[in-house]
Design a protein around this motif. Structure first.
Motif, PDB file in Angstrom:
ATOM      1  N   VAL A 167       0.870  -1.174   0.000  1.00 36.44           N
ATOM      2  CA  VAL A 167       0.000   0.000   0.000  1.00 36.44           C
ATOM      3  C   VAL A 167       0.900   1.214   0.000  1.00 36.44           C
ATOM      4  N   MET A 168       0.674   2.067  -0.979  1.00 39.33           N
ATOM      5  CA  MET A 168       1.481   3.285  -1.111  1.00 39.33           C
ATOM      6  C   MET A 168       0.595   4.496  -0.860  1.00 39.33           C
ATOM      7  N   SER A 169       1.033   5.347   0.053  1.00 39.12           N
ATOM      8  CA  SER A 169       0.366   6.620   0.281  1.00 39.12           C
ATOM      9  C   SER A 169       1.225   7.692  -0.365  1.00 39.12           C
ATOM     10  N   ILE A 170       0.627   8.410  -1.290  1.00 39.72           N
ATOM     11  CA  ILE A 170       1.376   9.419  -2.028  1.00 39.72           C
ATOM     12  C   ILE A 170       0.705  10.771  -1.816  1.00 39.72           C
TER      13      ILE A 170
ATOM     14  N   LEU B  43      -7.601   3.061  -2.815  1.00 39.61           N
ATOM     15  CA  LEU B  43      -8.277   3.041  -1.519  1.00 39.61           C
ATOM     16  C   LEU B  43      -8.791   4.424  -1.120  1.00 39.61           C
ATOM     17  N   GLU B  44      -8.011   5.448  -1.416  1.00 37.26           N
ATOM     18  CA  GLU B  44      -8.386   6.833  -1.098  1.00 37.26           C
ATOM     19  C   GLU B  44      -7.797   7.731  -2.171  1.00 37.26           C
ATOM     20  N   GLY B  45      -8.431   8.883  -2.364  1.00 31.85           N
ATOM     21  CA  GLY B  45      -7.914   9.852  -3.310  1.00 31.85           C
ATOM     22  C   GLY B  45      -8.158   9.433  -4.746  1.00 31.85           C
ATOM     23  N   SER B  46      -7.333   9.968  -5.654  1.00 37.44           N
ATOM     24  CA  SER B  46      -7.517   9.698  -7.074  1.00 37.44           C
ATOM     25  C   SER B  46      -6.250  10.060  -7.833  1.00 37.44           C
ATOM     26  N   GLY B  47      -6.180   9.553  -9.060  1.00 40.43           N
ATOM     27  CA  GLY B  47      -5.028   9.840  -9.903  1.00 40.43           C
ATOM     28  C   GLY B  47      -5.259   9.345 -11.316  1.00 40.43           C
ATOM     29  N   PHE B  48      -4.261   9.550 -12.155  1.00 39.88           N
ATOM     30  CA  PHE B  48      -4.338   9.172 -13.561  1.00 39.88           C
ATOM     31  C   PHE B  48      -3.340   8.066 -13.870  1.00 39.88           C
ATOM     32  N   PHE B  49      -3.809   7.023 -14.522  1.00 37.69           N
ATOM     33  CA  PHE B  49      -2.940   6.019 -15.127  1.00 37.69           C
ATOM     34  C   PHE B  49      -3.062   6.200 -16.630  1.00 37.69           C
ATOM     35  N   ASP B  50      -1.932   6.306 -17.287  1.00 36.62           N
ATOM     36  CA  ASP B  50      -1.884   6.411 -18.740  1.00 36.62           C
ATOM     37  C   ASP B  50      -1.270   5.128 -19.278  1.00 36.62           C
TER      38      ASP B  50
ATOM     39  N   ALA C 243     -11.232   6.328  -5.552  1.00 38.87           N
ATOM     40  CA  ALA C 243     -11.392   5.286  -4.528  1.00 38.87           C
ATOM     41  C   ALA C 243     -12.445   4.275  -4.963  1.00 38.87           C
ATOM     42  N   GLY C 244     -12.072   2.993  -4.892  1.00 39.00           N
ATOM     43  CA  GLY C 244     -12.962   1.912  -5.290  1.00 39.00           C
ATOM     44  C   GLY C 244     -12.713   1.393  -6.694  1.00 39.00           C
ATOM     45  N   ASP C 245     -11.874   2.067  -7.466  1.00 40.74           N
ATOM     46  CA  ASP C 245     -11.549   1.616  -8.825  1.00 40.74           C
ATOM     47  C   ASP C 245     -10.367   0.654  -8.778  1.00 40.74           C
TER      48      ASP C 245
ATOM     49  N   LYS D 205      -3.299  13.592  -3.824  1.00 39.19           N
ATOM     50  CA  LYS D 205      -3.010  12.526  -2.858  1.00 39.19           C
ATOM     51  C   LYS D 205      -3.758  11.262  -3.264  1.00 39.19           C
ATOM     52  N   THR D 206      -3.169  10.147  -2.897  1.00 37.87           N
ATOM     53  CA  THR D 206      -3.817   8.858  -3.100  1.00 37.87           C
ATOM     54  C   THR D 206      -3.212   7.837  -2.145  1.00 37.87           C
TER      55      THR D 206
END
Length: 183
Positions: free
Chosen positions: A64-67, A98-105, A121-123, A142-143
């Motif tokens: 689990v990575m918190s960024i 688990l929390e937050g959001s971000g982009f995967f390309d 979160a949830g994806d 943050k994620t």
């Protein structure tokens, strides 16, 4: 999750870069990228579902990575630069937000265009071995992400040179109709 073609316009990497050209889940599946929704709930039912998926796919490890800028401090910029460098892995990788959001390309094989997926979160997303990809936070900055692995996490291979002929890349490309070898 929302997916679309990256607009390739200048600007900070956490901006949406939305070309307004959507990418369907069928297109993602054709690229080998699988998506499912596992809502994060306070009762912990998400853990049972994630464990079931890990068992189905023969995964035995996770991290689990918190960024966030606050959490990484002086290492934040270097970490984000590393994650945004185009690379591949030799094994399939599952990412669960688990929390937050971000982009995967991910790179679309036929066109070499970037497909951007905005995960929250949830994806949960499964990336096939050998696909070129990268990650960045969105403007929420943050994620907390769980990554699942079949074994120990393996190193990332930056695009070009040896990565282009890496056995996992060669096998990935052979999964597309009409490709029998990679030069």
């Amino acid at each position: 999750m929302r997916s679309y073609y990256f607009d390739d316009l200048p600007g900070d990497q956490p901006l949406p870069h939305d070309s307004t050209r959507p990418v369907s889940e069928e297109t993602l599946t054709a690229l080998g990228v699988l998506y499912t929704r596992v809502p994060v709930d306070a009762e912990g039912r998400w853990e049972d579902r994630v464990n079931d998926i890990a068992t189905e796919r023969a995964y035995c490890n996770h991290d689990v990575m918190s960024i966030s800028k606050e959490g990484l401090g002086d290492e934040f910029e270097a970490t984000m630069k590393m994650f945004y460098e185009e690379h591949l892995h030799e094994d399939e990788e599952i990412i669960y937000i688990l929390e937050g959001s971000g982009f995967f390309d991910v790179r679309e094989h036929a066109t070499d265009a970037w497909v951007r997926m905005h995960l929250e979160a949830g994806d949960m997303m499964v990336l096939p071995a050998g696909i070129y990809h990268r990650f960045t936070l969105d403007m929420g900055n943050k994620t907390r992400t769980m990554r699942l692995f079949k074994d120990e996490p393996k190193k990332a291979h930056p695009r070009g040179g040896e990565a282009d002929v890496n056995p996992s890349r060669v096998e990935y490309l052979k999964s597309f109709p009409g490709i029998t070898s990679v030069a």
